[in-house]
Design a protein around this motif. Structure first.
Motif, short mmCIF file in Angstrom:
data_model
loop_
_atom_site.label_atom_id
_atom_site.label_comp_id
_atom_site.label_asym_id
_atom_site.label_seq_id
_atom_site.Cartn_x
_atom_site.Cartn_y
_atom_site.Cartn_z
N PHE A 242 44.49 40.62 35.17
CA PHE A 242 43.60 39.91 36.06
C PHE A 242 44.61 39.72 37.42
N ASP A 243 43.98 39.70 38.51
CA ASP A 243 44.47 39.55 39.65
C ASP A 243 43.63 38.32 40.24
N TYR A 244 44.34 37.56 41.20
CA TYR A 244 44.04 36.35 41.85
C TYR A 244 44.06 36.68 43.27
N ASN B 213 41.96 43.63 37.05
CA ASN B 213 42.41 44.64 37.82
C ASN B 213 42.41 46.19 37.40
N GLU B 214 42.91 46.96 37.77
CA GLU B 214 42.80 48.43 37.27
C GLU B 214 43.50 48.51 36.01
N PHE B 215 44.32 47.64 35.31
CA PHE B 215 45.10 47.80 34.24
C PHE B 215 44.19 47.57 32.81
N PHE B 216 43.09 46.62 33.19
CA PHE B 216 42.27 45.96 32.34
C PHE B 216 41.70 46.95 31.28
N GLY B 217 42.02 46.59 30.16
CA GLY B 217 41.91 47.65 28.74
C GLY B 217 42.17 49.01 28.73
N ARG B 218 42.98 49.52 29.96
CA ARG B 218 43.43 50.79 30.17
C ARG B 218 44.89 50.85 29.61
N MET B 219 45.78 49.65 29.71
CA MET B 219 47.16 49.89 29.77
C MET B 219 47.69 48.55 29.04
N HIS B 220 48.54 48.62 27.84
CA HIS B 220 48.98 47.36 27.02
C HIS B 220 50.06 46.83 28.09
N GLU C 49 46.72 37.87 27.56
CA GLU C 49 46.48 36.64 28.60
C GLU C 49 47.67 36.37 29.29
N ASN C 50 48.85 36.26 28.87
CA ASN C 50 50.06 35.90 29.55
C ASN C 50 51.27 36.65 28.99
N LEU C 51 51.72 37.61 29.75
CA LEU C 51 52.86 38.28 29.33
C LEU C 51 54.24 37.57 29.95
#
Length: 296
Positions: free
Chosen positions: A254-256, A266-273, A191-193
């Protein structure tokens, strides 16, 4: 299923992120990359091409012009922890000055310093706990070397601050302070890195994760942890030095859109930690994973 979520369409009984979570396959996405989190306790990163002294001078200049606030709670403001905000929510229900919007909330007790201690809020949207509501940068975050450094990040900054501990206000001989000061949890890294960057400190200031020993965070290094685990910062001995750290939070998956005021995967959703995104430079070209400084 829609994949763009306008802020105005999100119901008031939900934070923005909770709505994004329930409206996407977020749980499956987390499971797909969760192994990395179990393996990693902490990332330590070198700062590349960053003049830390210039960055510190920039922040001290902002403090001189804008001041900083103590952590806000029902009883007033904390004298032992505070700072100033780097992001703000233009629709914040408490209507605070943008520069203190992320420095606690007057609705909660001082002991309710937790990411999900939302029980005192009739509406969750646009509350202090609405992390993705903090989607705009404060004027202070755009000034000088600090502004240029934040500009270099490639992901959307959400609830963030410059965290300040005024050493001359702390009684480090107080057993209650030593045992209980500041314990809290933050959002999961999906959620928040959060990236913690010390700018000014003293060896007596330490970070502690629940079940672990306290250790000092060094100037010249950036840190990231699973801050959903209980943790704290405190002074283990007397110091007159003001501790100043950047506490930067980013939305990894997520992007805004400023124009549409909407969030979308975004493109990293579920694909990269998120930790791998950070280590591989997707957050900032100025952060590089330090060899042999990954704690497993």
């Amino acid at each position: 299923m829609a994949n763009h979520f306008a802020v105005e369409s999100i119901p008031s009984n939900s934070t923005i992120f909770s709505y994004l979570k329930q409206s996407t396959d977020y749980e499956r996405a987390c499971r797909a990359v969760r192994t990395r989190l179990r393996q990693t306790e902490k990332l330590e990163l070198d700062l590349l091409g960053v003049d830390v002294a210039e960055l510190r001078e920039s922040v001290n200049s902002i403090i001189a012009s804008h001041g900083f606030g103590g952590w806000r709670h029902q009883g007033g403001e904390s004298s032992t922890y505070g700072g100033f905000s780097l992001t703000y929510n233009p629709d914040h229900q408490d209507s605070p000055d943008p520069h203190v919007g992320s420095i606690g909330t007057p609705k909660n007790l001082r002991s309710e310093f937790f990411w999900n201690a939302t029980g005192r809020h009739a509406e969750l949207k646009h509350s202090y706990f609405d992390t993705y509501g903090f989607r705009k940068r404060t004027p202070a975050s755009r000034q000088g070397a600090l502004g240029r450094f934040i500009d270099s990040f490639g992901k959307r900054m959400i609830r963030s601050r410059v965290g300040i501990i005024p050493g001359d206000k702390i009684d480090t001989s107080d057993p209650a302070y030593q045992q209980g000061e500041g314990w809290h949890r933050d959002e999961p890294v999906f959620e928040n890195l959060r990236i913690n960057i010390p700018l000014q400190t003293d060896a007596n200031y330490v970070f502690q994760m629940e079940g672990g020993e306290p250790y000092h965070l060094e100037v010249g290094t950036a840190y990231s942890w699973d801050t959903n685990r209980p943790h704290r910062v405190f002074a283990r001995g007397p110091t007159k030095v003001m501790r100043i750290h950047l506490v930067l939070g980013f939305a990894p998956w997520f992007d805004y859109s400023d124009e549409a005021d909407e969030w979308f995967p975004n493109e990293f959703f579920g694909r990269m930690h998120p930790f791998d995104m950070l280590a591989d430079g997707y957050f900032s070209k100025h952060l590089r994973l330090r060899p042999n400084r990954l704690r497993l």
